[in-house]
Every structure is written in C-alpha cells, then in structure tokens.
Design a protein around this motif. Structure first.
Motif, PDB file in Angstrom:
ATOM      1  N   LEU A  83       6.809   2.735  13.119  1.00 31.63           N
ATOM      2  CA  LEU A  83       5.685   2.306  12.305  1.00 31.63           C
ATOM      3  C   LEU A  83       5.838   2.699  10.839  1.00 31.63           C
ATOM      4  O   LEU A  83       5.422   1.952   9.953  1.00 31.63           O
ATOM      5  N   ASP A  84       6.459   3.834  10.575  1.00 26.29           N
ATOM      6  CA  ASP A  84       6.682   4.230   9.171  1.00 26.29           C
ATOM      7  C   ASP A  84       7.557   3.214   8.450  1.00 26.29           C
ATOM      8  O   ASP A  84       7.288   2.845   7.303  1.00 26.29           O
ATOM      9  N   ASN A  85       8.598   2.745   9.119  1.00 28.05           N
ATOM     10  CA  ASN A  85       9.474   1.726   8.520  1.00 28.05           C
ATOM     11  C   ASN A  85       8.730   0.422   8.319  1.00 28.05           C
ATOM     12  O   ASN A  85       8.910  -0.257   7.303  1.00 28.05           O
ATOM     13  N   LEU A  86       7.905   0.062   9.287  1.00 26.07           N
ATOM     14  CA  LEU A  86       7.126  -1.165   9.182  1.00 26.07           C
ATOM     15  C   LEU A  86       6.222  -1.110   7.951  1.00 26.07           C
ATOM     16  O   LEU A  86       6.124  -2.078   7.203  1.00 26.07           O
ATOM     17  N   GLU A  87       5.609   0.041   7.734  1.00 22.06           N
ATOM     18  CA  GLU A  87       4.693   0.214   6.602  1.00 22.06           C
ATOM     19  C   GLU A  87       5.417   0.166   5.258  1.00 22.06           C
ATOM     20  O   GLU A  87       4.808  -0.140   4.244  1.00 22.06           O
ATOM     21  N   GLN A  88       6.697   0.457   5.252  1.00 22.65           N
ATOM     22  CA  GLN A  88       7.461   0.365   4.006  1.00 22.65           C
ATOM     23  C   GLN A  88       7.800  -1.084   3.667  1.00 22.65           C
ATOM     24  O   GLN A  88       7.986  -1.426   2.500  1.00 22.65           O
ATOM     25  N   LEU A  89       7.881  -1.924   4.687  1.00 21.19           N
ATOM     26  CA  LEU A  89       8.257  -3.327   4.471  1.00 21.19           C
ATOM     27  C   LEU A  89       7.065  -4.252   4.255  1.00 21.19           C
ATOM     28  O   LEU A  89       7.185  -5.258   3.547  1.00 21.19           O
TER      29      LEU A  89
END
Length: 80
Positions: free
Chosen positions: A29-35
């Motif tokens: 989810l952290d990566n998703l929030e960066q994109l």
C-alpha cells in the motif's frame, strides 16, 4: 503478466484493485500511495468488486478515510 511492461498510468484500473486485494498480505500500500492519488485509491476501494472481505474492507476504510458501507462488497450482516 509481464510486470515490466505495465504502465502505471495507463493500467490504473488493473493495478489499484489488485494491490488493494493483496495489500494486506504484502506491504504494497505504501508503494501504491506513491504512484496514485488518495482520490484514485478511494475510488477503487469503493467501486472494485475485487475488494472484498469485511476485515480487509474495515482496514482499508480506516486507512483511506472511508466508511465500510461505501465499499461495493461490504456485507453489514457479517460480524467480525
């Protein structure tokens, strides 16, 4: 699927629902929030049939400032 060929901008409707589905198992989810924007993630939380299971929905609802009943596949008849 060859993930190296995915374009995160063009494949938003493919990527977000799948990460939301698997996001509790893996720390994605952290990566998703960066994109993607919060609004895009919230949209797919509420409208994707791939996001199901009350436990997962309650987690995502809290994380993304939504109510569980806003999710397409939330079942209010199931108590955890």
């Amino acid at each position: 699927m060859d993930v190296d060929r995915l374009d995160y901008r063009d494949e938003i409707d493919f990527i977000i629902p799948r990460v939301l589905d698997k996001g509790l198992l893996f720390d994605c989810l952290d990566n998703l929030e960066q994109l993607y924007s919060l609004e895009a993630i919230q949209y797919f939380c509420k409208n994707s049939s791939q996001v199901f299971g009350n436990e997962k929905i309650k987690f995502l609802a809290k994380k993304y400032r939504l109510k569980p009943k806003q999710f397409l596949r939330y079942d209010p008849n199931i108590e955890l």
